[in-house]
Design a protein around this motif. Structure first.
Motif, PDB file in Angstrom:
ATOM      1  N   PRO A 101     -37.092 -11.527 -33.238  1.00 45.45           N
ATOM      2  CA  PRO A 101     -38.255 -12.259 -33.759  1.00 45.45           C
ATOM      3  C   PRO A 101     -39.027 -12.991 -32.666  1.00 45.45           C
ATOM      4  O   PRO A 101     -40.265 -13.042 -32.716  1.00 45.45           O
ATOM      5  CB  PRO A 101     -37.635 -13.251 -34.750  1.00 45.45           C
ATOM      6  N   LEU A 102     -38.331 -13.543 -31.687  1.00 44.40           N
ATOM      7  CA  LEU A 102     -39.014 -14.255 -30.610  1.00 44.40           C
ATOM      8  C   LEU A 102     -39.841 -13.288 -29.753  1.00 44.40           C
ATOM      9  O   LEU A 102     -40.962 -13.609 -29.345  1.00 44.40           O
ATOM     10  CB  LEU A 102     -38.005 -14.997 -29.735  1.00 44.40           C
ATOM     11  N   LEU A 103     -39.305 -12.107 -29.480  1.00 49.23           N
ATOM     12  CA  LEU A 103     -40.081 -11.110 -28.756  1.00 49.23           C
ATOM     13  C   LEU A 103     -41.311 -10.693 -29.566  1.00 49.23           C
ATOM     14  O   LEU A 103     -42.397 -10.485 -29.010  1.00 49.23           O
ATOM     15  CB  LEU A 103     -39.209  -9.889 -28.460  1.00 49.23           C
ATOM     16  N   GLY A 104     -41.124 -10.580 -30.885  1.00 46.31           N
ATOM     17  CA  GLY A 104     -42.262 -10.239 -31.739  1.00 46.31           C
ATOM     18  C   GLY A 104     -43.348 -11.291 -31.663  1.00 46.31           C
ATOM     19  O   GLY A 104     -44.546 -10.959 -31.574  1.00 46.31           O
ATOM     20  N   ILE A 105     -42.963 -12.558 -31.678  1.00 45.37           N
ATOM     21  CA  ILE A 105     -43.941 -13.650 -31.574  1.00 45.37           C
ATOM     22  C   ILE A 105     -44.632 -13.610 -30.215  1.00 45.37           C
ATOM     23  O   ILE A 105     -45.853 -13.755 -30.099  1.00 45.37           O
ATOM     24  CB  ILE A 105     -43.255 -15.008 -31.794  1.00 45.37           C
ATOM     25  N   ALA A 106     -43.829 -13.423 -29.157  1.00 43.82           N
ATOM     26  CA  ALA A 106     -44.398 -13.408 -27.802  1.00 43.82           C
ATOM     27  C   ALA A 106     -45.433 -12.302 -27.628  1.00 43.82           C
ATOM     28  O   ALA A 106     -46.446 -12.477 -26.930  1.00 43.82           O
ATOM     29  CB  ALA A 106     -43.270 -13.253 -26.779  1.00 43.82           C
ATOM     30  N   HIS A 107     -45.238 -11.160 -28.271  1.00 45.41           N
ATOM     31  CA  HIS A 107     -46.150 -10.019 -28.123  1.00 45.41           C
ATOM     32  C   HIS A 107     -47.316 -10.053 -29.104  1.00 45.41           C
ATOM     33  O   HIS A 107     -48.310  -9.348 -28.889  1.00 45.41           O
ATOM     34  CB  HIS A 107     -45.373  -8.712 -28.319  1.00 45.41           C
ATOM     35  N   ASP A 108     -47.214 -10.858 -30.150  1.00 43.06           N
ATOM     36  CA  ASP A 108     -48.211 -10.854 -31.219  1.00 43.06           C
ATOM     37  C   ASP A 108     -49.338 -11.833 -30.886  1.00 43.06           C
ATOM     38  O   ASP A 108     -49.163 -13.053 -30.957  1.00 43.06           O
ATOM     39  CB  ASP A 108     -47.546 -11.233 -32.545  1.00 43.06           C
ATOM     40  N   ARG A 109     -50.507 -11.319 -30.565  1.00 40.99           N
ATOM     41  CA  ARG A 109     -51.621 -12.177 -30.141  1.00 40.99           C
ATOM     42  C   ARG A 109     -52.261 -12.940 -31.297  1.00 40.99           C
ATOM     43  O   ARG A 109     -53.155 -13.753 -31.080  1.00 40.99           O
ATOM     44  CB  ARG A 109     -52.676 -11.333 -29.434  1.00 40.99           C
ATOM     45  N   ARG A 110     -51.788 -12.693 -32.497  1.00 39.35           N
ATOM     46  CA  ARG A 110     -52.280 -13.477 -33.633  1.00 39.35           C
ATOM     47  C   ARG A 110     -51.680 -14.879 -33.631  1.00 39.35           C
ATOM     48  O   ARG A 110     -52.232 -15.802 -34.242  1.00 39.35           O
ATOM     49  CB  ARG A 110     -51.963 -12.772 -34.950  1.00 39.35           C
ATOM     50  N   TRP A 111     -50.530 -15.039 -32.964  1.00 39.22           N
ATOM     51  CA  TRP A 111     -49.929 -16.368 -32.848  1.00 39.22           C
ATOM     52  C   TRP A 111     -50.696 -17.181 -31.804  1.00 39.22           C
ATOM     53  O   TRP A 111     -51.187 -16.625 -30.813  1.00 39.22           O
ATOM     54  CB  TRP A 111     -48.472 -16.271 -32.409  1.00 39.22           C
ATOM     55  N   PRO A 112     -50.801 -18.506 -31.987  1.00 38.04           N
ATOM     56  CA  PRO A 112     -51.423 -19.344 -30.948  1.00 38.04           C
ATOM     57  C   PRO A 112     -50.678 -19.188 -29.612  1.00 38.04           C
ATOM     58  O   PRO A 112     -49.472 -18.963 -29.581  1.00 38.04           O
ATOM     59  CB  PRO A 112     -51.276 -20.763 -31.505  1.00 38.04           C
ATOM     60  N   LYS A 113     -51.424 -19.332 -28.535  1.00 32.71           N
ATOM     61  CA  LYS A 113     -50.828 -19.103 -27.213  1.00 32.71           C
ATOM     62  C   LYS A 113     -49.625 -20.001 -26.950  1.00 32.71           C
ATOM     63  O   LYS A 113     -48.623 -19.547 -26.375  1.00 32.71           O
ATOM     64  CB  LYS A 113     -51.885 -19.319 -26.128  1.00 32.71           C
ATOM     65  N   GLN A 114     -49.690 -21.263 -27.362  1.00 35.79           N
ATOM     66  CA  GLN A 114     -48.591 -22.176 -27.077  1.00 35.79           C
ATOM     67  C   GLN A 114     -47.304 -21.748 -27.792  1.00 35.79           C
ATOM     68  O   GLN A 114     -46.206 -21.974 -27.284  1.00 35.79           O
ATOM     69  CB  GLN A 114     -48.971 -23.601 -27.481  1.00 35.79           C
ATOM     70  N   VAL A 115     -47.446 -21.138 -28.951  1.00 32.79           N
ATOM     71  CA  VAL A 115     -46.264 -20.637 -29.663  1.00 32.79           C
ATOM     72  C   VAL A 115     -45.680 -19.443 -28.914  1.00 32.79           C
ATOM     73  O   VAL A 115     -44.461 -19.315 -28.758  1.00 32.79           O
ATOM     74  CB  VAL A 115     -46.618 -20.244 -31.113  1.00 32.79           C
ATOM     75  N   ARG A 116     -46.550 -18.564 -28.440  1.00 28.45           N
ATOM     76  CA  ARG A 116     -46.078 -17.398 -27.685  1.00 28.45           C
ATOM     77  C   ARG A 116     -45.401 -17.826 -26.380  1.00 28.45           C
ATOM     78  O   ARG A 116     -44.370 -17.264 -25.988  1.00 28.45           O
ATOM     79  CB  ARG A 116     -47.259 -16.475 -27.390  1.00 28.45           C
ATOM     80  N   VAL A 117     -45.973 -18.810 -25.709  1.00 27.83           N
ATOM     81  CA  VAL A 117     -45.360 -19.332 -24.480  1.00 27.83           C
ATOM     82  C   VAL A 117     -43.989 -19.932 -24.781  1.00 27.83           C
ATOM     83  O   VAL A 117     -43.023 -19.714 -24.039  1.00 27.83           O
ATOM     84  CB  VAL A 117     -46.279 -20.380 -23.815  1.00 27.83           C
ATOM     85  N   ALA A 118     -43.899 -20.673 -25.888  1.00 27.89           N
ATOM     86  CA  ALA A 118     -42.619 -21.270 -26.287  1.00 27.89           C
ATOM     87  C   ALA A 118     -41.572 -20.198 -26.572  1.00 27.89           C
ATOM     88  O   ALA A 118     -40.387 -20.362 -26.256  1.00 27.89           O
ATOM     89  CB  ALA A 118     -42.810 -22.157 -27.513  1.00 27.89           C
ATOM     90  N   ALA A 119     -42.022 -19.084 -27.159  1.00 28.76           N
ATOM     91  CA  ALA A 119     -41.094 -17.976 -27.421  1.00 28.76           C
ATOM     92  C   ALA A 119     -40.540 -17.423 -26.117  1.00 28.76           C
ATOM     93  O   ALA A 119     -39.339 -17.104 -26.026  1.00 28.76           O
ATOM     94  CB  ALA A 119     -41.803 -16.889 -28.214  1.00 28.76           C
ATOM     95  N   CYS A 120     -41.377 -17.298 -25.092  1.00 26.87           N
ATOM     96  CA  CYS A 120     -40.897 -16.842 -23.780  1.00 26.87           C
ATOM     97  C   CYS A 120     -39.885 -17.823 -23.194  1.00 26.87           C
ATOM     98  O   CYS A 120     -38.837 -17.408 -22.666  1.00 26.87           O
ATOM     99  CB  CYS A 120     -42.079 -16.670 -22.820  1.00 26.87           C
ATOM    100  N   LYS A 121     -40.194 -19.095 -23.261  1.00 29.43           N
ATOM    101  CA  LYS A 121     -39.263 -20.102 -22.752  1.00 29.43           C
ATOM    102  C   LYS A 121     -37.934 -20.031 -23.480  1.00 29.43           C
ATOM    103  O   LYS A 121     -36.861 -20.162 -22.881  1.00 29.43           O
ATOM    104  CB  LYS A 121     -39.869 -21.500 -22.903  1.00 29.43           C
ATOM    105  N   SER A 122     -38.007 -19.835 -24.787  1.00 29.29           N
ATOM    106  CA  SER A 122     -36.795 -19.765 -25.597  1.00 29.29           C
ATOM    107  C   SER A 122     -35.947 -18.558 -25.208  1.00 29.29           C
ATOM    108  O   SER A 122     -34.718 -18.647 -25.094  1.00 29.29           O
ATOM    109  CB  SER A 122     -37.168 -19.696 -27.077  1.00 29.29           C
ATOM    110  N   LEU A 123     -36.582 -17.414 -24.988  1.00 27.21           N
ATOM    111  CA  LEU A 123     -35.853 -16.215 -24.580  1.00 27.21           C
ATOM    112  C   LEU A 123     -35.160 -16.431 -23.237  1.00 27.21           C
ATOM    113  O   LEU A 123     -34.048 -15.949 -23.010  1.00 27.21           O
ATOM    114  CB  LEU A 123     -36.807 -15.027 -24.515  1.00 27.21           C
ATOM    115  N   ALA A 124     -35.828 -17.169 -22.347  1.00 25.36           N
ATOM    116  CA  ALA A 124     -35.200 -17.485 -21.066  1.00 25.36           C
ATOM    117  C   ALA A 124     -33.977 -18.377 -21.265  1.00 25.36           C
ATOM    118  O   ALA A 124     -32.950 -18.195 -20.595  1.00 25.36           O
ATOM    119  CB  ALA A 124     -36.213 -18.162 -20.144  1.00 25.36           C
ATOM    120  N   MET A 125     -34.077 -19.334 -22.176  1.00 27.08           N
ATOM    121  CA  MET A 125     -32.940 -20.221 -22.443  1.00 27.08           C
ATOM    122  C   MET A 125     -31.771 -19.461 -23.060  1.00 27.08           C
ATOM    123  O   MET A 125     -30.608 -19.707 -22.730  1.00 27.08           O
ATOM    124  CB  MET A 125     -33.368 -21.369 -23.363  1.00 27.08           C
TER     125      MET A 125
END
Length: 251
Positions: free
Chosen positions: A187-211
């Motif tokens: 789901p986090l990868l889906g959010i990160a790739h989905d440009r319909r989500w606000p950018k800050q949410v997508r960035v947070a998804a990337c940070k979360s995947l790193a964690m």
């Protein structure tokens, strides 16, 4: 005093229904950190479930401490309110949620912080609802930490699907990382790739995947780092990807 509390807590959890804690609420509140740690250690023991929580609550009732601890949450002294929140949450007193909810709007920042910590520790649906309802007034990093501790897997999933706001979506994504929740990688990868989500949410998804640090997210992050048209997203994905690669090399 701490030694007495420790002995009686373990006696109560061993099944002694007549045990009594011969201390006053004032004594407990004078050492909130030590007392809270004792309750946490006792209730976090292996095999201590809902029955163990009930035994501790009954111990506090027999000792005439239960109601006094709850009443201390409404004390005119902010230090007392904060100390009471710490102990009530460590003892998993769900009846304290009504008072803790009011403390989220307390004029004293120390009390507000204690309330957020208390909700995170007590957990459950009502605690999560209260955190989300006050999400605009809680620092983002504190909100993410609190949600990571308070929310169940079901609640995290629901928040990811229908967040109440962009801020809650960011906090929820970060909470997944703080929990090292491998079940949320897709789901986090889906959010990160989905440009319909606000950018800050997508960035947070990337940070979360790193964690989370699972190598299964590496390819998806690399594609984002190479091809996403947004510079901030490319940077976030690249940092997350490099972190995953570095971790894989050290294993």
């Amino acid at each position: 005093m701490a030694g007495r509390v420790d002995r009686v807590l373990n006696t109560a959890l061993a099944g002694e229904r007549a045990s009594v804690l011969n201390v006053t609420v004032a004594e407990l509140l004078s050492e909130p950190r030590a007392v809270a740690t004792l309750f946490e250690d006792a209730l976090d023991q292996r095999g201590v479930g809902l029955l163990g929580h009930w035994m501790v609550h009954e111990l506090l009732r027999r000792s005439q401490l239960y109601d006094e601890l709850l009443n201390s949450l409404a004390s005119p002294n902010p230090l007392t309110r904060a100390a009471a929140a710490r102990i009530c949450s460590a003892a998993r007193l769900t009846d304290s949620l009504v008072w803790v909810a009011d403390m989220l709007e307390d004029p004293n920042p120390r009390v507000r912080e204690a309330a957020v910590r208390a909700l995170a520790q007590i957990g459950g649906r009502r605690a999560v609802e209260l955190l989300i309802g006050s999400g605009d007034r809680i620092p983002l990093y504190r909100l993410a930490i609190a949600l990571s501790r308070a929310a169940t897997d079901v609640e995290i999933e629901a928040l990811m699907r229908q967040p109440a706001s962009e801020r809650i979506a960011v906090a929820t994504a970060l909470a997944c990382g703080l929990r090292c929740d491998v079940l949320r990688i897709s789901p986090l990868l889906g959010i990160a790739h989905d440009r319909r989500w606000p950018k800050q949410v997508r960035v947070a998804a990337c940070k979360s995947l790193a964690m989370i640090g699972d190598a299964s997210a590496a390819d998806g992050l690399k594609r984002l780092a190479l091809y996403d048209p947004d510079t901030d997203m490319k940077d976030a994905a690249d940092r997350a990807h490099r972190r995953l690669v570095k971790r894989a090399m050290t294993r």
